[in-house]
Design a protein around this motif. Structure first.
Motif, mmCIF file in Angstrom:
data_model
loop_
_atom_site.group_PDB
_atom_site.id
_atom_site.type_symbol
_atom_site.label_atom_id
_atom_site.label_comp_id
_atom_site.label_asym_id
_atom_site.label_seq_id
_atom_site.Cartn_x
_atom_site.Cartn_y
_atom_site.Cartn_z
ATOM 1 N N ALA A 213 -4.251 -2.358 -4.623
ATOM 2 C CA ALA A 213 -3.104 -3.260 -4.749
ATOM 3 C C ALA A 213 -2.129 -2.799 -5.819
ATOM 4 O O ALA A 213 -0.928 -3.101 -5.749
ATOM 5 N N GLU A 214 -2.620 -2.073 -6.829
ATOM 6 C CA GLU A 214 -1.737 -1.629 -7.901
ATOM 7 C C GLU A 214 -0.674 -0.656 -7.415
ATOM 8 O O GLU A 214 0.341 -0.443 -8.084
ATOM 9 N N ASN A 215 -0.881 -0.053 -6.261
ATOM 10 C CA ASN A 215 0.107 0.877 -5.706
ATOM 11 C C ASN A 215 1.155 0.191 -4.849
ATOM 12 O O ASN A 215 2.044 0.856 -4.310
ATOM 13 N N CYS A 216 1.052 -1.120 -4.706
ATOM 14 C CA CYS A 216 1.934 -1.874 -3.813
ATOM 15 C C CYS A 216 2.810 -2.828 -4.612
ATOM 16 O O CYS A 216 2.438 -3.248 -5.709
ATOM 17 N N PRO A 217 3.957 -3.200 -4.072
ATOM 18 C CA PRO A 217 4.789 -4.192 -4.758
ATOM 19 C C PRO A 217 4.139 -5.561 -4.758
ATOM 20 O O PRO A 217 3.322 -5.880 -3.890
ATOM 21 N N GLU A 218 4.502 -6.378 -5.737
ATOM 22 C CA GLU A 218 3.983 -7.735 -5.801
ATOM 23 C C GLU A 218 4.521 -8.543 -4.627
ATOM 24 O O GLU A 218 5.681 -8.431 -4.260
ATOM 25 N N GLY A 219 3.644 -9.364 -4.054
ATOM 26 C CA GLY A 219 4.099 -10.314 -3.043
ATOM 27 C C GLY A 219 3.959 -9.861 -1.616
ATOM 28 O O GLY A 219 4.331 -10.603 -0.711
ATOM 29 N N VAL A 220 3.424 -8.661 -1.355
ATOM 30 C CA VAL A 220 3.269 -8.221 0.031
ATOM 31 C C VAL A 220 2.155 -9.025 0.691
ATOM 32 O O VAL A 220 1.107 -9.269 0.102
ATOM 33 N N GLU A 221 2.389 -9.461 1.920
ATOM 34 C CA GLU A 221 1.429 -10.304 2.625
ATOM 35 C C GLU A 221 0.396 -9.483 3.388
ATOM 36 O O GLU A 221 -0.715 -9.937 3.614
ATOM 37 N N THR A 222 0.750 -8.304 3.807
ATOM 38 C CA THR A 222 -0.166 -7.444 4.570
ATOM 39 C C THR A 222 -0.394 -6.159 3.789
ATOM 40 O O THR A 222 0.382 -5.832 2.893
ATOM 41 N N PRO A 223 -1.442 -5.420 4.097
ATOM 42 C CA PRO A 223 -1.686 -4.170 3.361
ATOM 43 C C PRO A 223 -0.488 -3.243 3.416
ATOM 44 O O PRO A 223 0.064 -2.964 4.477
ATOM 45 N N CYS A 224 -0.054 -2.791 2.254
ATOM 46 C CA CYS A 224 1.079 -1.866 2.225
ATOM 47 C C CYS A 224 0.559 -0.438 2.411
ATOM 48 O O CYS A 224 -0.611 -0.136 2.159
ATOM 49 N N ARG A 225 1.454 0.432 2.817
ATOM 50 C CA ARG A 225 1.070 1.815 3.119
ATOM 51 C C ARG A 225 0.500 2.509 1.880
ATOM 52 O O ARG A 225 -0.509 3.206 1.970
ATOM 53 N N ALA A 226 1.166 2.324 0.742
ATOM 54 C CA ALA A 226 0.730 3.035 -0.464
ATOM 55 C C ALA A 226 -0.611 2.522 -0.973
ATOM 56 O O ALA A 226 -1.287 3.222 -1.732
ATOM 57 N N GLY A 227 -0.999 1.321 -0.575
ATOM 58 C CA GLY A 227 -2.305 0.826 -0.967
ATOM 59 C C GLY A 227 -3.434 1.436 -0.180
ATOM 60 O O GLY A 227 -4.604 1.319 -0.556
ATOM 61 N N CYS A 228 -3.107 2.071 0.930
ATOM 62 C CA CYS A 228 -4.127 2.643 1.810
ATOM 63 C C CYS A 228 -4.067 4.160 1.902
ATOM 64 O O CYS A 228 -4.980 4.780 2.437
ATOM 65 N N ALA A 229 -2.995 4.773 1.439
ATOM 66 C CA ALA A 229 -2.847 6.223 1.560
ATOM 67 C C ALA A 229 -2.152 6.761 0.316
ATOM 68 O O ALA A 229 -1.483 6.029 -0.413
ATOM 69 N N THR A 230 -2.296 8.032 0.075
ATOM 70 C CA THR A 230 -1.723 8.685 -1.096
ATOM 71 C C THR A 230 -0.256 8.994 -0.867
ATOM 72 O O THR A 230 0.136 9.423 0.216
ATOM 73 N N ARG A 231 0.535 8.782 -1.880
ATOM 74 C CA ARG A 231 1.946 9.126 -1.775
ATOM 75 C C ARG A 231 2.133 10.645 -1.754
ATOM 76 O O ARG A 231 1.419 11.373 -2.417
ATOM 77 N N MET A 232 3.126 11.075 -0.995
ATOM 78 C CA MET A 232 3.481 12.497 -0.884
ATOM 79 C C MET A 232 2.259 13.341 -0.556
ATOM 80 O O MET A 232 2.027 14.394 -1.134
ATOM 81 N N SER A 233 1.470 12.864 0.388
ATOM 82 C CA SER A 233 0.249 13.550 0.759
ATOM 83 C C SER A 233 0.543 14.724 1.677
ATOM 84 O O SER A 233 1.368 14.633 2.586
ATOM 85 N N ARG A 234 -0.165 15.817 1.483
ATOM 86 C CA ARG A 234 -0.018 16.993 2.335
ATOM 87 C C ARG A 234 -0.969 16.967 3.526
ATOM 88 O O ARG A 234 -1.008 17.907 4.302
ATOM 89 N N ALA A 235 -1.723 15.864 3.659
ATOM 90 C CA ALA A 235 -2.753 15.833 4.697
ATOM 91 C C ALA A 235 -2.180 16.074 6.091
ATOM 92 O O ALA A 235 -2.800 16.720 6.932
ATOM 93 N N HIS A 236 -0.984 15.528 6.345
ATOM 94 C CA HIS A 236 -0.398 15.660 7.682
ATOM 95 C C HIS A 236 0.983 16.317 7.634
ATOM 96 O O HIS A 236 1.745 16.196 8.562
#
Length: 698
Positions: A213-236
């Motif tokens: 949750a610390e990677n997401c903005p306050e107040g989001v109702e659903t899982p945010c992208r940054a809370g589930c994946a790494t920013r600027m990831s080279r995976a894909h």
């Protein structure tokens, strides 16, 4: 059954009401609107809605110019033109108070208003309200009603703070003791009305990976992208192609827009009018891309929460934006830079029709949820700068990253006022193929040792050559023709950071002064370059130092008159120094000041109040303005936090008719020079007392 509600219930309810009301205020503010905010619209001039998206794309395919790039893009809802969101929000709030709100809700709102006015820190209160429910429980329904909750539900008494929690999740659940395993004999508080509370279930990522949750903005109702994946990831990243239509298809926080790899970079279509800008940018960044250690720092990623804004301000034919403000930011979530940038964004929403490109550096900063619903904010992300180079050189990186044909750089501790959009036209007039340099506003002090200079003790010691103009402030405006200069400057700085004495080949822009075409010059590649000795020096510590020195090197002299002013200059009424910002060498008659923007707005609450004044008084007050004629200095009501200012803000009807005196006469006379005020920037004379004006007026 007699209903009794204890003091704990009262205060808890009041806190919830305050949170709801404050949330409503922000939800209906253009910063927090779910609908696109239409930008400033004059009362007598209804906005012109843009053509439908399909029509725009068809025009692009036919080679037509995108109408939204140069005009003022506005929006439509059905067949009705959208009212400016800020004005609409206030109408809705007043209607809600008059027709819906209970007496206690009105009282709670009034208490909050008084609390803020008599000296509470508005920023701190906002932060506290975001965490009003740290345990996650919130009111659902009272006894006998259905509670709709996708998480845990508990039943109990507010005043005693006794609760029984359901073990199984059920949605909805009847708020009745029988649903919680109780019998009538086990009544928690006989004779009292009980309530149910809901604790929404914890957010889970699609692949059930841990949610951060610390990677997401306050107040989001659903899982945010940054809370589930790494920013600027080279995976894909190898899957990212040059298709605009495939951006952000995956559940990732960022998607790659541009890199040194041409195969993974969005570009204008062949033959598009933006192709020249793309070619100049590629030439400008060639040396940076050849450095294997810097290559990852050239990648520009789109924040996927801002995909719709990016698509709105660009076209299928080109990812470049015609005109935009550009800023840069980093640091932690909910830090001071976030709130500075928020005030900057608010001012652009109020006073401009252009977008703002925010380039975020590093992976820590989280754009607040409030930014996501604004049609004029686009967020990109880049990696941290390396080699121990000052964070402020990210300003140059953001300019190279933004893909803006005509840009105005603004720091996060700035806000703009009406009329700032005029600087775009002035920039296009002054920065072009025959003058491929940026233009900076003149600084408030001259950093030289000329006898009689009031700021001689700040003299700059990092340059031994001649100065072609006075020291300028590092708030450049530019067109794409200046990208070559920015690219060479950035490469020189990163090369110097290695600590080696070396040299760099830079484009010989002096040839342009001799009449050579810039595009033809850069197409010669290394043949069009000259060798420059590179060694770390005092002229390279900060971006402002290096920009000034590199402009002096080319002996150019274009600078804007001062349009990035200190906050107090907007509140000093008519008591400005006749020779403001004077120095004996460059500006003996003082510097013309243009009331278009404010710099140094780091102190959030006074800046927040000043921004409100700018909005309220941008056109003066038609009736009832009573300003003391005999007092030209700053009025007590203009000083944030003093007793007179606080008392006046409690009087809604009297506030505009007195507070707008603080900005007199800036709403009608935006320029001042040598003791005179001017109604229009074009009225600022070329000379004063026979002395030629050195700086430019947009």
């Amino acid at each position: 059954m007699r209903r009794r509600i204890g003091w704990a219930t009262y205060f808890q309810g009041a806190a919830v009401v305050i949170a709801i009301l404050v949330t409503l205020q922000y939800v209906y503010h253009p910063l927090f609107s779910e609908e696109p905010s239409p930008g400033p619209v004059k009362a007598t001039e209804p906005p012109t809605p843009p053509p439908p998206a399909r029509q725009r794309e068809a025009e692009e395919r036919e080679g037509a110019e995108a109408p939204k790039a140069k005009g003022e893009p506005n929006w439509e809802a059905g067949n009705q033109l959208v009212m400016p969101r800020l004005l609409s929000a206030r109408h809705e709030l007043v209607a809600w108070i008059n027709t819906v709100a209970t007496f206690q809700e009105v009282e709670a709102l009034n208490i909050l208003r008084k609390s803020l006015t008599v000296g509470r820190d508005a920023l701190s209160i906002t932060r506290q309200l975001q965490h009003l429910r740290p345990d996650g429980w919130r009111f659902c329904v009272q006894e006998g009603e259905l509670c709709h909750c996708d998480g845990l539900v508990r039943y109990g008494d507010f005043s005693k703070d006794e609760w029984v929690e359901r073990k199984e999740i059920k949605n909805p659940v009847l708020c009745h003791f029988g649903q919680f395993g109780l019998t009538p004999e086990q009544d928690l508080s006989p004779g009292h009305v009980k309530y149910c509370q809901c604790q929404p279930k914890a957010k889970h990522c699609p692949a059930n990976q841990p949610y951060r949750a610390e990677n997401c903005p306050e107040g989001v109702e659903t899982p945010c992208r940054a809370g589930c994946a790494t920013r600027m990831s080279r995976a894909h990243w190898q899957l990212v192609g040059s298709s605009r239509g495939k951006l952000c298809e995956r559940f990732e926080p960022n998607d790659l827009l541009w890199s040194c790899d041409a195969r993974r970079t969005l570009k204008p279509q062949k033959g598009h009018k933006h192709a020249e800008a793309e070619e100049l940018l590629e030439r400008a960044t060639t040396k940076l891309c050849e450095d294997g250690l810097l290559l990852p720092e050239m990648e520009v990623w789109l924040e996927c929460d801002f995909l719709s804004q990016f698509l709105q301000w660009t076209t299928p034919a080109s990812p470049w934006i015609e005109e935009a403000f550009v800023t840069y930011v980093g640091g932690k979530k909910d830090g001071n830079y976030e709130w500075q940038a928020t005030n900057l964004i608010r001012s652009i929403d109020l006073f401009s029709s252009r977008p703002l490109v925010v380039v975020i550096f590093g992976s820590e900063f989280v754009p607040p949820l409030s930014w996501q619903n604004l049609r004029h904010v686009i967020c990109f992300r880049m990696r941290h700068i390396s080699r121990g180079v000052s964070f402020n050189f990210n300003k140059i990186r953001s300019i190279l990253a933004a893909r803006v044909l005509t840009g105005i750089q603004l720091d996060t501790d700035q806000v703009i006022f009406k009329g700032m959009d005029q600087v775009f036209a002035g920039t296009k007039r002054e920065s072009h193929a025959q003058y491929p340099w940026p233009i900076l506003p003149v600084h408030w002090m001259s950093r030289d040792e000329t006898p009689g200079n009031p700021y001689a003790h700040y003299a700059f010691k990092g340059w031994d050559g001649p100065q072609s103009m006075r020291w300028n402030h590092a708030h450049p405006t530019w067109t794409f023709w200046a990208l070559i200069w920015f690219g060479d400057l950035m490469h020189e700085r990163m090369l110097a950071a290695t600590g080696r004495r070396t040299s760099s080949n830079v484009f010989d822009l002096e040839k342009v002064k001799e009449g050579e075409d810039l595009l033809e010059l850069v197409r010669k590649g290394e043949k069009a370059k000259v060798k420059r000795h590179v060694e770390m020096s005092n002229a390279m510590w900060e971006d402002e130092d290096m920009m000034n020195v590199n402009l002096w090197r080319h002996k150019v002299s274009k600078a804007w008159c001062k349009f990035d002013l200190e906050p107090n200059l907007f509140l000093l009424r008519k008591s400005l120094d006749r020779n403001i910002y004077f120095d004996p060498k460059w500006y003996p008659e003082g510097v013309p000041v243009l009331f278009l923007s404010i710099h140094n707005t780091k102190n959030f609450d006074p800046s927040d109040l000043l921004l409100k004044l700018l909005e309220l008084c941008q056109n003066g007050v038609e009736d009832g303005l009573e300003c003391p004629k005999e007092m030209e200095f700053m009025l007590p009501i203009c000083r944030a936090g003093v007793e007179q200012e606080r008392n006046l803000r409690l009087k809604i009807e009297d506030y505009p008719t007195q507070a707008c005196c603080c900005l007199e006469p800036r709403w009608s006379h935006p320029a001042y020079w040598h003791g005179k005020w001017y109604r229009d920037l074009k009225e600022v004379p070329e000379k004063s007392n026979g002395k030629q004006r050195r700086c430019l007026v947009p």
